[in-house]
Design an enzyme around this catalytic site. Structure first.
Site: not given
Ligand code: MV4
Length: 502
Positions: A116, A200, A235, A292
């Protein structure tokens, strides 16, 4: 072109890839664990090999066993599906070293974009807007605190080695930061054997919108529109759609060209997805890349008319993309509902077991990518996804109407599923208006009365109806004609009861 492909996966995605192989005249080889002996993908394959016991580590993640089967059966290529080894760059290397073609990106591209933090660094170098935050992992809680002050609360702590929503933690303000940092770091340690975190700015009420790209071995890259993925519970995506109600043609072009630039920057190959957050002013920020094929690929297939799995196989076989960007057109709208063997009345606890009754939806514009069949026993060992129900329409409204009709046809007995939750989403006013953002699922779940409370409310309503009914008859309850007319009473009661919230 390949003569034989091994599918290193299970469930609905293995069935999906096997279907593409059969349509292309390619022999499909399945692998399965002892717990999946009766699984649908084993039945649908041309050959099937047991690679080990139920545990994923000893079966679907066992690189050596899988490649040993590929060599012995003469498979020239491996399709990883999603999950399991699909983003494991060591598996890609092992395939490359074994002379077996991996149907996906190179190990180098996967490594750079799969991390990430490295993906964010590549994005910055490619002048792609990223969410404000750190471009390196934060080394200590004190450094992280200083960064959080710089960025401004609320902030989101994210595991650098993370993915799929694991190792994420929202920190609303400074006092909560130290404990949140320690929790997130230990979660990351447990899940990924890597404590490193980055920070973030938390973009509240944004949309989670992803761009599908395809890149061939000649360096050509196209984007295939976007998918709206804001409806996520813990999530885990619940409902996805293409196109996004928020995205305008100019925004689609800007995001698509940005995704293509990023893919080119890393020499990307095959199918990939760039995830963005889009705020209410339609500014977009790169989040991460999925190297993917994704669960929700069918909505893009419906709207572009492109079979993404066949495209993957052709790219892996060295064929050039048959489209230029101007050839890619979006028509109509598609919505996907993920059906999980989980109990929404028990906080989505997994609900494995034998499917004693199954009626699957069908009819105009409906596709059900299922991994189950009547009498099949859903195992406890793996992700509880049963199927993806996808509806296509000439526009969003027709896709919604079809999805609601299809959900009403879908009957699964013997286990609990998320079908009732999906029906709640598809009948929610905000959803119907296309008024989505990342807080949607939590708001919907918070608004639903708990089962016990709802049953109590239902009892109160029935009693109230009985009293109102008897009063409206101008005679006490229980007189002879009342007893003679239970159907009227039942209809009245049911009418009242159905007015209750779910
Ligand atoms: C975010 C975010 C807001 N701000 N990052 C990343 C992984 C994906 N599963 C969710 N992710 C998000 N990352 C920043 N800086 C919002 C999401 C997000 C989300 C967060 C909480 C609850 C539901 C969500 C649905 C989609 C995206």
């Amino acid at each position: 072109m390949f003569r034989k492909i091994l599918i290193a996966n299970r469930g609905e995605i293995a069935v999906r890839v096997i279907r593409a192989c059969r349509e292309m005249g390619i022999s499909a080889v399945a692998i399965y664990s002892e717990a999946d002996r009766e699984a649908l993908h084993v039945r649908r394959a041309d050959e099937a090999y047991c690679v080990g016991p139920a545990s994923s580590l000893e079966s679907y993640l066992a690189v050596d066993r899988i490649l040993d089967v590929a060599r012995r059966c003469g498979a020239e290529a491996v399709h990883p599906g999603y999950g399991f080894l699909s983003e494991n760059h060591r598996f890609v290397q092992a395939c490359e070293e074994s002379g077996i073609r991996f149907i996906g990106p190179t190990s180098g591209a996967m490594k750079v974009m799969g991390g990430k933090v490295s993906a964010r660094q590549v994005a910055v170098r490619a002048q792609v807007p990223v969410v404000p935050g750190t471009l390196e992992p934060v080394a200590s809680v004190n450094e992280a605190l200083a960064e959080a002050e710089r960025i401004g609360y609320p902030v989101m702590l994210k595991a650098a080695a993370g993915g799929g929503g694991k190792g994420l933690r929202l920190v609303p303000s400074a006092p909560e930061f130290p404990s949140a940092f320690e929790m997130a770091a230990s979660e990351a340690e447990n899940a990924f054997n890597d404590r490193s975190l980055y920070l973030e700015k938390y973009l509240d009420r944004a949309h989670h919108i992803e761009i599908q790209v395809l890149a061939d071995s000649r360096g050509d890259v196209v984007y295939l529109g976007e998918r709206e993925c804001s409806i996520q519970r813990r999530h885990q995506k619940v409902v996805e759609e293409c196109p996004s109600p928020l995205v305008t043609r100019p925004l689609r072009k800007r995001m698509g060209e940005t995704a293509v630039r990023l893919a080119r920057q890393v020499g990307y190959l095959n199918a990939g997805t760039m995830e963005f957050l889009v705020d209410s002013r339609r500014n977009f920020y790169f989040l991460e890349m999925n190297t993917r094929l994704q669960v929700e690929h069918p909505v893009t297939e419906f709207v572009t008319g492109i079979d993404l799995v066949k495209a993957q196989i052709r790219i892996a076989a060295g064929e050039a993309l048959p489209w230029r960007q101007q050839d890619i057109r979006l028509h109509g709208a598609a919505i996907e509902c993920r059906v999980y063997a989980e109990d929404p009345e028990r906080n989505f606890l997994p609900s494995p077991g034998k499917i004693t009754h199954l009626e699957e939806p069908d009819g105009p514009g409906i596709r059900n990518d299922s991994g189950v069949y009547p009498g099949y026993t859903v195992p406890i060992h793996y992700d509880p996804l049963i199927s993806k129900l996808v509806a296509y329409g000439k526009n969003r409204w027709e896709a919604v109407e079809r999805m609601r009709r299809a959900l009403s046809e879908y009957k699964i007995g013997g286990i609990q599923t998320t079908l009732p939750f999906l029906e709640a989403v598809l009948s929610d006013e905000q959803f119907l208006r296309g008024d989505l953002d990342t807080g949607f699922a939590d708001r919907l779940l918070a608004a639903r009365p708990l089962a016990a409370e709802r049953d109590h409310l239902r009892d109160v309503a029935i009693l109230a109806a009985a009293i109102a009914f008897s009063r409206s008859q101008k005679s006490p309850l229980g007189s002879s004609e009342r007893a003679a007319n239970p159907w009227k009473m039942a209809a009245r009661l049911d009418q009242l009861a159905t007015r209750l919230p779910h």
